[in-house]
Write a protein that holds these residues in place. Structure first.
Motif, PDB file in Angstrom:
ATOM      1  N   MET A 148       1.973  -7.931   8.553  1.00 40.62           N
ATOM      2  CA  MET A 148       1.422  -8.243   7.236  1.00 40.62           C
ATOM      3  C   MET A 148       2.310  -9.242   6.488  1.00 40.62           C
ATOM      4  O   MET A 148       1.800 -10.103   5.763  1.00 40.62           O
ATOM      5  CB  MET A 148       1.251  -6.973   6.415  1.00 40.62           C
ATOM      6  CG  MET A 148       0.176  -6.067   6.939  1.00 40.62           C
ATOM      7  SD  MET A 148      -1.407  -6.877   7.061  1.00 40.62           S
ATOM      8  CE  MET A 148      -2.082  -6.521   5.478  1.00 40.62           C
ATOM      9  N   LEU A 193       4.675   1.714  11.968  1.00 40.66           N
ATOM     10  CA  LEU A 193       4.518   1.252  10.587  1.00 40.66           C
ATOM     11  C   LEU A 193       5.360   0.010  10.305  1.00 40.66           C
ATOM     12  O   LEU A 193       4.923  -0.897   9.594  1.00 40.66           O
ATOM     13  CB  LEU A 193       4.888   2.368   9.613  1.00 40.66           C
ATOM     14  CG  LEU A 193       3.919   3.546   9.539  1.00 40.66           C
ATOM     15  CD1 LEU A 193       4.489   4.628   8.645  1.00 40.66           C
ATOM     16  CD2 LEU A 193       2.572   3.100   9.048  1.00 40.66           C
ATOM     17  N   LEU A 204       3.572  -2.954  11.791  1.00 42.20           N
ATOM     18  CA  LEU A 204       2.449  -3.344  10.932  1.00 42.20           C
ATOM     19  C   LEU A 204       2.921  -4.102   9.699  1.00 42.20           C
ATOM     20  O   LEU A 204       2.285  -5.078   9.276  1.00 42.20           O
ATOM     21  CB  LEU A 204       1.665  -2.106  10.502  1.00 42.20           C
ATOM     22  CG  LEU A 204       0.686  -1.538  11.510  1.00 42.20           C
ATOM     23  CD1 LEU A 204       0.104  -0.239  10.982  1.00 42.20           C
ATOM     24  CD2 LEU A 204      -0.413  -2.520  11.796  1.00 42.20           C
ATOM     25  N   GLU A 205       4.027  -3.675   9.123  1.00 41.28           N
ATOM     26  CA  GLU A 205       4.553  -4.374   7.950  1.00 41.28           C
ATOM     27  C   GLU A 205       5.054  -5.772   8.308  1.00 41.28           C
ATOM     28  O   GLU A 205       4.908  -6.703   7.524  1.00 41.28           O
ATOM     29  CB  GLU A 205       5.663  -3.560   7.295  1.00 41.28           C
ATOM     30  CG  GLU A 205       5.158  -2.363   6.558  1.00 41.28           C
ATOM     31  CD  GLU A 205       4.142  -2.699   5.494  1.00 41.28           C
ATOM     32  OE1 GLU A 205       4.373  -3.643   4.720  1.00 41.28           O
ATOM     33  OE2 GLU A 205       3.110  -2.032   5.454  1.00 41.28           O
ATOM     34  N   PHE A 209      -3.438  -5.264  -0.507  1.00 38.27           N
ATOM     35  CA  PHE A 209      -3.899  -4.423   0.599  1.00 38.27           C
ATOM     36  C   PHE A 209      -2.741  -3.975   1.480  1.00 38.27           C
ATOM     37  O   PHE A 209      -2.741  -2.861   2.010  1.00 38.27           O
ATOM     38  CB  PHE A 209      -4.946  -5.147   1.440  1.00 38.27           C
ATOM     39  CG  PHE A 209      -6.293  -5.179   0.809  1.00 38.27           C
ATOM     40  CD1 PHE A 209      -6.881  -4.023   0.326  1.00 38.27           C
ATOM     41  CD2 PHE A 209      -6.991  -6.365   0.682  1.00 38.27           C
ATOM     42  CE1 PHE A 209      -8.125  -4.040  -0.265  1.00 38.27           C
ATOM     43  CE2 PHE A 209      -8.233  -6.396   0.103  1.00 38.27           C
ATOM     44  CZ  PHE A 209      -8.803  -5.241  -0.376  1.00 38.27           C
ATOM     45  N   SER A 210      -1.739  -4.812   1.629  1.00 38.56           N
ATOM     46  CA  SER A 210      -0.568  -4.449   2.410  1.00 38.56           C
ATOM     47  C   SER A 210       0.218  -3.338   1.739  1.00 38.56           C
ATOM     48  O   SER A 210       0.722  -2.430   2.414  1.00 38.56           O
ATOM     49  CB  SER A 210       0.319  -5.679   2.608  1.00 38.56           C
ATOM     50  OG  SER A 210       1.498  -5.331   3.254  1.00 38.56           O
ATOM     51  N   CYS A 221      -1.077  -1.066  -0.259  1.00 36.91           N
ATOM     52  CA  CYS A 221      -1.889   0.146  -0.094  1.00 36.91           C
ATOM     53  C   CYS A 221      -1.754   0.706   1.317  1.00 36.91           C
ATOM     54  O   CYS A 221      -1.672   1.923   1.505  1.00 36.91           O
ATOM     55  CB  CYS A 221      -3.355  -0.153  -0.401  1.00 36.91           C
ATOM     56  SG  CYS A 221      -3.666  -0.527  -2.115  1.00 36.91           S
ATOM     57  N   GLU A 222      -1.711  -0.165   2.305  1.00 32.86           N
ATOM     58  CA  GLU A 222      -1.555   0.271   3.702  1.00 32.86           C
ATOM     59  C   GLU A 222      -0.187   0.902   3.918  1.00 32.86           C
ATOM     60  O   GLU A 222      -0.064   1.918   4.614  1.00 32.86           O
ATOM     61  CB  GLU A 222      -1.754  -0.933   4.616  1.00 32.86           C
ATOM     62  CG  GLU A 222      -1.516  -0.671   6.068  1.00 32.86           C
ATOM     63  CD  GLU A 222      -0.169  -1.184   6.523  1.00 32.86           C
ATOM     64  OE1 GLU A 222       0.356  -0.599   7.489  1.00 32.86           O
ATOM     65  OE2 GLU A 222       0.356  -2.123   5.923  1.00 32.86           O
ATOM     66  N   ALA A 223       0.837   0.334   3.293  1.00 31.11           N
ATOM     67  CA  ALA A 223       2.183   0.879   3.442  1.00 31.11           C
ATOM     68  C   ALA A 223       2.297   2.246   2.782  1.00 31.11           C
ATOM     69  O   ALA A 223       2.909   3.162   3.345  1.00 31.11           O
ATOM     70  CB  ALA A 223       3.202  -0.082   2.845  1.00 31.11           C
ATOM     71  N   SER A 224       1.699   2.412   1.619  1.00 26.27           N
ATOM     72  CA  SER A 224       1.786   3.706   0.944  1.00 26.27           C
ATOM     73  C   SER A 224       1.004   4.770   1.691  1.00 26.27           C
ATOM     74  O   SER A 224       1.448   5.919   1.800  1.00 26.27           O
ATOM     75  CB  SER A 224       1.299   3.594  -0.499  1.00 26.27           C
ATOM     76  OG  SER A 224      -0.087   3.289  -0.521  1.00 26.27           O
ATOM     77  N   ALA A 225      -0.151   4.408   2.238  1.00 26.96           N
ATOM     78  CA  ALA A 225      -0.916   5.381   3.033  1.00 26.96           C
ATOM     79  C   ALA A 225      -0.177   5.737   4.315  1.00 26.96           C
ATOM     80  O   ALA A 225      -0.156   6.903   4.732  1.00 26.96           O
ATOM     81  CB  ALA A 225      -2.295   4.817   3.354  1.00 26.96           C
ATOM     82  N   GLY A 226       0.463   4.760   4.947  1.00 24.27           N
ATOM     83  CA  GLY A 226       1.230   5.028   6.156  1.00 24.27           C
ATOM     84  C   GLY A 226       2.428   5.916   5.899  1.00 24.27           C
ATOM     85  O   GLY A 226       2.723   6.828   6.678  1.00 24.27           O
TER      86      GLY A 226
END
Length: 98
Positions: free
Chosen positions: A37, A30, A33-34, A66-67, A69-74
């Protein structure tokens, strides 16, 4: 290739290699990925500033949304995995076993 273009390209590639080779923990994946992004966001922001066009001014903010949202889902997946399996190690996860 300008130095800023090289810096953001190399930071994206470093995040990608970290994601490819450091696959032991979900948290490290994660973080990679951050980092990817973040480098994309800064590169898009500088790109819109260099173009001096208002047509592309919304794209960095859309990428940032979108980043987030991706961080919160991760992070939600990380918490769920840590609660059910007791660890975030990716080797302990099995898709065939619920």
């Amino acid at each position: 290739m300008s130095p800023t273009h090289f810096a953001f390209s190399s930071s994206f590639v470093l995040g990608l290699t970290g994601l490819a080779f450091q696959r032991s923990h979900l948290l490290s994946a994660l973080l990679c990925l951050e980092g990817m992004m973040l480098s994309l966001f800064i590169a898009f922001s500088l790109w819109t500033l260099q173009l001096d066009s208002t047509n592309f001014s919304a794209s960095p903010m859309l990428l940032l949304a979108f980043s987030a949202c991706e961080a919160s889902a991760g992070l939600a997946l990380l918490v769920a995995t840590a609660r059910t399996h007791g660890t975030d190690r990716l080797q302990n996860l099995n898709l065939l076993q619920c």
